[in-house]
Design a protein around this motif. Structure first.
Motif, PDB file in Angstrom:
ATOM      1  N   THR A 195       0.827  -1.208   0.000  1.00  0.00           N
ATOM      2  CA  THR A 195       0.000   0.000   0.000  1.00  0.00           C
ATOM      3  C   THR A 195       0.860   1.256   0.000  1.00  0.00           C
ATOM      4  O   THR A 195       0.603   2.209  -0.746  1.00  0.00           O
ATOM      5  CB  THR A 195      -0.931   0.006   1.224  1.00  0.00           C
ATOM      6  OG1 THR A 195      -1.774  -1.148   1.182  1.00  0.00           O
ATOM      7  CG2 THR A 195      -1.793   1.255   1.249  1.00  0.00           C
ATOM      8  N   MET A 196       1.901   1.282   0.838  1.00  0.00           N
ATOM      9  CA  MET A 196       2.769   2.461   0.897  1.00  0.00           C
ATOM     10  C   MET A 196       3.533   2.655  -0.413  1.00  0.00           C
ATOM     11  O   MET A 196       3.747   3.785  -0.861  1.00  0.00           O
ATOM     12  CB  MET A 196       3.747   2.336   2.066  1.00  0.00           C
ATOM     13  CG  MET A 196       3.101   2.334   3.443  1.00  0.00           C
ATOM     14  SD  MET A 196       2.087   3.789   3.790  1.00  0.00           S
ATOM     15  CE  MET A 196       0.430   3.059   3.750  1.00  0.00           C
ATOM     16  N   LEU A 226       1.024   4.001  -2.962  1.00  0.00           N
ATOM     17  CA  LEU A 226       0.692   5.370  -2.603  1.00  0.00           C
ATOM     18  C   LEU A 226       1.797   6.324  -3.034  1.00  0.00           C
ATOM     19  O   LEU A 226       1.544   7.382  -3.632  1.00  0.00           O
ATOM     20  CB  LEU A 226       0.451   5.461  -1.092  1.00  0.00           C
ATOM     21  CG  LEU A 226       0.104   6.841  -0.523  1.00  0.00           C
ATOM     22  CD1 LEU A 226      -1.184   7.363  -1.128  1.00  0.00           C
ATOM     23  CD2 LEU A 226      -0.017   6.767   1.002  1.00  0.00           C
ATOM     24  N   ARG A 227       3.041   5.949  -2.749  1.00  0.00           N
ATOM     25  CA  ARG A 227       4.158   6.820  -3.125  1.00  0.00           C
ATOM     26  C   ARG A 227       4.322   6.908  -4.642  1.00  0.00           C
ATOM     27  O   ARG A 227       4.710   7.950  -5.173  1.00  0.00           O
ATOM     28  CB  ARG A 227       5.453   6.326  -2.467  1.00  0.00           C
ATOM     29  CG  ARG A 227       5.475   6.546  -0.966  1.00  0.00           C
ATOM     30  CD  ARG A 227       6.780   6.120  -0.338  1.00  0.00           C
ATOM     31  NE  ARG A 227       6.970   4.670  -0.382  1.00  0.00           N
ATOM     32  CZ  ARG A 227       8.070   4.060   0.020  1.00  0.00           C
ATOM     33  NH1 ARG A 227       9.085   4.770   0.497  1.00  0.00           N
ATOM     34  NH2 ARG A 227       8.175   2.749  -0.028  1.00  0.00           N
ATOM     35  N   MET A 239       1.865   9.460  -5.754  1.00  0.00           N
ATOM     36  CA  MET A 239       2.217  10.802  -5.293  1.00  0.00           C
ATOM     37  C   MET A 239       3.364  11.395  -6.105  1.00  0.00           C
ATOM     38  O   MET A 239       3.338  12.568  -6.491  1.00  0.00           O
ATOM     39  CB  MET A 239       2.585  10.757  -3.802  1.00  0.00           C
ATOM     40  CG  MET A 239       1.411  10.396  -2.899  1.00  0.00           C
ATOM     41  SD  MET A 239       1.919  10.003  -1.210  1.00  0.00           S
ATOM     42  CE  MET A 239       2.337  11.622  -0.598  1.00  0.00           C
ATOM     43  N   TRP A 272       4.290  17.897  -1.919  1.00  0.00           N
ATOM     44  CA  TRP A 272       4.557  16.475  -2.112  1.00  0.00           C
ATOM     45  C   TRP A 272       5.846  16.036  -1.424  1.00  0.00           C
ATOM     46  O   TRP A 272       5.952  14.886  -0.983  1.00  0.00           O
ATOM     47  CB  TRP A 272       4.584  16.153  -3.602  1.00  0.00           C
ATOM     48  CG  TRP A 272       3.221  16.279  -4.205  1.00  0.00           C
ATOM     49  CD1 TRP A 272       2.813  17.176  -5.141  1.00  0.00           C
ATOM     50  CD2 TRP A 272       2.067  15.506  -3.864  1.00  0.00           C
ATOM     51  NE1 TRP A 272       1.475  17.011  -5.409  1.00  0.00           N
ATOM     52  CE2 TRP A 272       0.982  15.989  -4.644  1.00  0.00           C
ATOM     53  CE3 TRP A 272       1.829  14.461  -2.974  1.00  0.00           C
ATOM     54  CZ2 TRP A 272      -0.293  15.452  -4.565  1.00  0.00           C
ATOM     55  CZ3 TRP A 272       0.546  13.927  -2.896  1.00  0.00           C
ATOM     56  CH2 TRP A 272      -0.497  14.427  -3.688  1.00  0.00           C
ATOM     57  N   PRO A 296       4.371   8.094   4.338  1.00  0.00           N
ATOM     58  CA  PRO A 296       4.326   6.690   3.915  1.00  0.00           C
ATOM     59  C   PRO A 296       5.698   6.035   3.866  1.00  0.00           C
ATOM     60  O   PRO A 296       5.813   4.820   4.024  1.00  0.00           O
ATOM     61  CB  PRO A 296       3.687   6.754   2.525  1.00  0.00           C
ATOM     62  CG  PRO A 296       3.843   8.157   2.068  1.00  0.00           C
ATOM     63  CD  PRO A 296       3.814   8.986   3.307  1.00  0.00           C
TER      64      PRO A 296
END
Length: 392
Positions: free
Chosen positions: A53-54, A57-58, A61, A77, A84
């Motif tokens: 998930t991290m 997510l990154r 981003m 950002w 995360p």
């Protein structure tokens, strides 16, 4: 690559060295906030799911950074990416004992440190190569470093792919490769066990390891901030020689990996102390170096000492904290200390050095000498834990 691209984009948008330094300052806040978040999430979530998930997510981003060419957007950002990252690192480090035997922990940690810090010179070179591509026409040409950011986003996807296929990663209290059962919360609705980052300080081993970790971060931050001034202004060397210094630091890190592996039978806290002592002594020596060649030798030893100190400290936390909740807290604190120490030392050392230099004093050498002495003093506080069997 992503870090260099963020700094280069800020420089492109602002043409200000202070604005570039602001990227480091913005990374201090989420490190502290993200540490507490990491301790809570990693204790409750499946390790594999958390890391995937991290990563995803990154990836999202970092991929959107090029779409808005405003300084506030880049800062936003840079700020958001750190939370995360701390969650990912705490989850990764806390699951390593599930994947390797205790005797192999130093080698596993050395491999992780090598893949992280050994890639800094490679990342710098790749960033320069991609940034130099002729993209003057079309949408990419009007959005500097867009290609670099998107390649960086892709690397997080690659990481998530391999973590999804890795065997042996488990959640808290669950058998390997099986999803964890949610622990029953006690009366009041809060999960049992420590959940706040400051609770990590209650663990005796954490109190022994973190001072050396903080000192190592201070030494690294000060050298990264003032190293270029030392080489170029004090030692009258060129940009190329500064690049050689960074490469030799990476080479020293590789030597540190080998030293840590060969010394795997030595007490981990003893290795942590020795590595930090070497770091402090060499930063102090480099600060007074009369020639660039001595600085080169110091960079090799400094890289080796930093690697030994950090990997041994990580291995000690993994091997000697059996409770998973405490282990997660320990590694959340570990990474928060490193990030805050690096950023604060880089900003503080640079500001103090510039102030002293502006007053006609040897600021660069004085600040580096002081940072070396701080590392030496902190390393001396690390003491091995002697249990009952050893005393007998």
């Amino acid at each position: 690559m992503g870090t260099f691209a963020l700094m280069a984009l800020v420089d492109h948008l602002s043409d200000s060295a202070a604005a570039v330094g602001g990227i480091l300052a913005f990374r201090l806040i989420p490190a502290a906030v993200g540490g507490t978040l990491a301790a809570k999430l990693v204790n409750r979530w499946d390790r594999r799911r958390t890391m995937i998930t991290m990563d995803l997510l990154r990836a999202g981003m970092i991929a959107v950074v090029p779409f808005v060419q405003e300084l506030w957007w880049v800062y936003l950002w840079a700020l958001a990416l750190e939370a995360p990252s701390v969650v990912f690192l705490a989850s990764r480090d806390s699951c390593i004992p599930d994947l390797v035997d205790e005797a192999d922990l130093p080698l596993a940690n050395a491999a992780m440190m090598g893949s992280s810090y050994g890639n800094i010179p490679i990342g710098a070179g790749l960033f320069a190569a991609f940034a130099a591509l002729p993209l003057d026409d079309g949408w990419l040409g009007s959005h500097p470093y867009a290609l670099v950011f998107w390649i960086d986003a892709l690397t997080f996807g690659v990481s998530a792919f391999f973590i999804a296929r890795a065997l042996g990663i488990r959640g808290r209290g669950a058998p390997a490769d099986e999803p964890p059962e949610s622990p029953a919360p006690p009366a009041g609705g809060r999960p049992a066990g420590p959940s706040r980052l400051r609770d990590a300080w209650l663990v005796p081993l954490v109190r022994r390891v973190l001072p050396a970790t903080a000192a190592a971060a201070v030494g690294l931050g000060a050298l990264f901030s003032l190293g270029i001034k030392l080489v170029q202004e004090e030692l009258r060397a060129s940009d190329i020689e500064y690049g050689v210094l960074i490469v030799l630091f990476g080479a020293g890190a590789g030597i540190g990996l080998a030293v840590g592996h060969k010394s795997r039978h030595v007490d981990l806290l003893v290795l942590t102390r020795r590595g930090a002592l070497v770091m402090g002594a060499l930063v102090a020596m480099m600060s007074q170096s009369p020639t660039v060649w001595l600085a080169f030798l110091g960079a090799v030893g400094f890289g080796a000492g930093a690697t030994v100190a950090l990997t041994s400290g990580m291995s000690a936390l993994q091997a000697r904290i059996p409770d998973e909740g405490e282990r997660v807290l320990a590694f959340s604190a570990f990474h928060v200390v490193i990030r805050i120490g690096l950023g604060a030392a880089a900003l503080g050392a640079g500001a103090i050095g510039d102030g002293l230099n502006g007053a006609g004093l040897p600021g660069t050498r004085s600040v580096l000498l002081a940072s070396g002495l701080i590392v030496l003093a902190s390393a001396a506080t690390v003491r091995p834990i002697i249990d009952v069997d050893q005393r007998a």
